[in-house]
Scaffold this active site. Structure first.
Site, PDB file in Angstrom:
ATOM      1  N   SER A  63       0.831  -1.211   0.000  1.00  0.00           N
ATOM      2  CA  SER A  63       0.000   0.000   0.000  1.00  0.00           C
ATOM      3  C   SER A  63       0.863   1.258   0.000  1.00  0.00           C
ATOM      4  O   SER A  63       2.018   1.252   0.439  1.00  0.00           O
ATOM      5  CB  SER A  63      -0.909   0.027   1.232  1.00  0.00           C
ATOM      6  OG  SER A  63      -1.726  -1.112   1.275  1.00  0.00           O
TER       7      SER A  63
HETATM    8  N1  SAM Z   1      -0.646  -4.717   4.129  1.00  0.00           N
HETATM    9  C1  SAM Z   1       0.074  -4.982   2.925  1.00  0.00           C
HETATM   10  C2  SAM Z   1       1.458  -4.415   2.921  1.00  0.00           C
HETATM   11  O1  SAM Z   1       1.832  -3.714   3.874  1.00  0.00           O
HETATM   12  O2  SAM Z   1       2.174  -4.694   1.954  1.00  0.00           O
HETATM   13  C3  SAM Z   1      -0.669  -4.539   1.685  1.00  0.00           C
HETATM   14  C4  SAM Z   1      -1.578  -5.563   1.270  1.00  0.00           C
HETATM   15  S1  SAM Z   1      -2.300  -5.557  -0.313  1.00  0.00           S
HETATM   16  C5  SAM Z   1      -2.908  -3.940  -0.580  1.00  0.00           C
HETATM   17  C6  SAM Z   1      -3.744  -6.525   0.154  1.00  0.00           C
HETATM   18  C7  SAM Z   1      -3.429  -7.956   0.481  1.00  0.00           C
HETATM   19  O3  SAM Z   1      -4.621  -8.581   0.949  1.00  0.00           O
HETATM   20  C8  SAM Z   1      -2.970  -8.780  -0.729  1.00  0.00           C
HETATM   21  O4  SAM Z   1      -1.715  -9.330  -0.481  1.00  0.00           O
HETATM   22  C9  SAM Z   1      -4.046  -9.842  -0.884  1.00  0.00           C
HETATM   23  O5  SAM Z   1      -3.565 -11.089  -1.344  1.00  0.00           O
HETATM   24  C10 SAM Z   1      -4.583  -9.923   0.533  1.00  0.00           C
HETATM   25  N2  SAM Z   1      -5.939 -10.474   0.661  1.00  0.00           N
HETATM   26  C11 SAM Z   1      -7.033 -10.241  -0.076  1.00  0.00           C
HETATM   27  N3  SAM Z   1      -8.091 -10.937   0.405  1.00  0.00           N
HETATM   28  C12 SAM Z   1      -7.634 -11.629   1.482  1.00  0.00           C
HETATM   29  C13 SAM Z   1      -8.240 -12.525   2.415  1.00  0.00           C
HETATM   30  N4  SAM Z   1      -9.531 -12.862   2.357  1.00  0.00           N
HETATM   31  N5  SAM Z   1      -7.471 -13.039   3.396  1.00  0.00           N
HETATM   32  C14 SAM Z   1      -6.142 -12.718   3.500  1.00  0.00           C
HETATM   33  N6  SAM Z   1      -5.515 -11.884   2.643  1.00  0.00           N
HETATM   34  C15 SAM Z   1      -6.259 -11.341   1.653  1.00  0.00           C
END
Ligand code: SAM
Length: 227
Positions: free
Chosen positions: A64
């Site tokens: 992000s």
């Molecule tokens: N917090 C992260 C960072 O600091 O890099 C950014 C994360 S990215 C914007 C969103 C993440 O949520 C992705 O890696 C995606 O695979 C994960 N995601 C989406 N749906 C999910 C779920 N139901 N359970 C766990 N992870 C999930």
């Protein structure tokens, strides 16, 4: 050595930029000033690590934007020793920021490969988190209740299991806070939900953002292949 000084200067400028954009929580800014964001992005993108932008991390996911990380962390109002659940580990950067705030961090990521890379980086840097691969839209009941839950992907609605895993307020503890972007895939409103009692919650809406989708049983978006 020279490159770590270069990154430190870039980090300082990023912190100033975030402050100018309205992040006024000194503890959050201090945490951002400490975490080496360049370690969480691919080597080819390191020269962009301290720009205020999201960057690709593989599996069509992103680390992000620093403003978003700072904003969510500020809304979460993390206190030292708080138990915080992060849904969507991604690169591991947000988890590191939460560790710097003194939280005990639990984090879930649905892509095994991303989780492996993130936990390797976190461990190398000395950040201790409890992590697992799986569907974070259901939370992680084994370690509940949480003082804070942060969802780093956009949900169609506030996932009910996450609300239920927030701490109930008591004489000793404040109620838990859930920070989750909610809306269509084109853009979401940042919601903050407070647990005010066994069966009561309060909600506020904040700025608009654009996140990758939260998929899974309670994400509201269709399940897709993870690997
Ligand atoms: N917090 C992260 C960072 O600091 O890099 C950014 C994360 S990215 C914007 C969103 C993440 O949520 C992705 O890696 C995606 O695979 C994960 N995601 C989406 N749906 C999910 C779920 N139901 N359970 C766990 N992870 C999930």
């Amino acid at each position: 050595m020279a490159s770590s000084r270069k990154y430190q200067q870039q980090r300082r400028r990023l912190v100033e930029e975030l402050h100018e954009r309205g992040i006024d929580d000194k503890r959050v800014l201090k945490a951002i000033a400490k975490v080496p964001r360049h370690a969480f992005v691919e080597p080819a993108l390191r020269n962009r690590a301290y720009r205020d932008e999201a960057l690709p991390i593989g599996k069509r996911q992103t680390i992000s934007q620093p403003f978003t990380v700072a904003y969510q962390t500020m809304l979460l109002d993390v206190q030292p020793d708080d138990r915080v659940l992060e849904v969507g580990t991604g690169s591991g950067y947000q988890a590191a920021v939460l560790c710097e705030m003194g939280a005990r961090v639990f984090t879930i990521e649905r892509h095994r490969a991303l989780l492996q890379r993130a936990t390797d980086v976190l461990e190398d840097l000395g950040y201790r988190v409890v992590s697992r691969a799986g569907d974070g839209s259901l939370g992680w009941p084994a370690f509940a209740p949480y003082d804070g839950i942060v969802v780093t992907a956009g949900a169609a609605d506030v996932p009910q299991p996450l609300m239920e895993q927030l701490r109930v307020p008591s004489a000793k503890h404040d109620g838990g806070r859930l920070v989750v972007p909610v809306g269509e895939s084109g853009g979401q409103v940042m919601r903050r939900v407070y647990r005010t009692g066994e069966d009561s919650y309060e909600q506020e809406s904040h700025h608009r953002f654009r996140f990758v989708p939260l998929v899974g049983a309670e994400g509201g978006l269709e399940q897709e292949e993870t690997e």
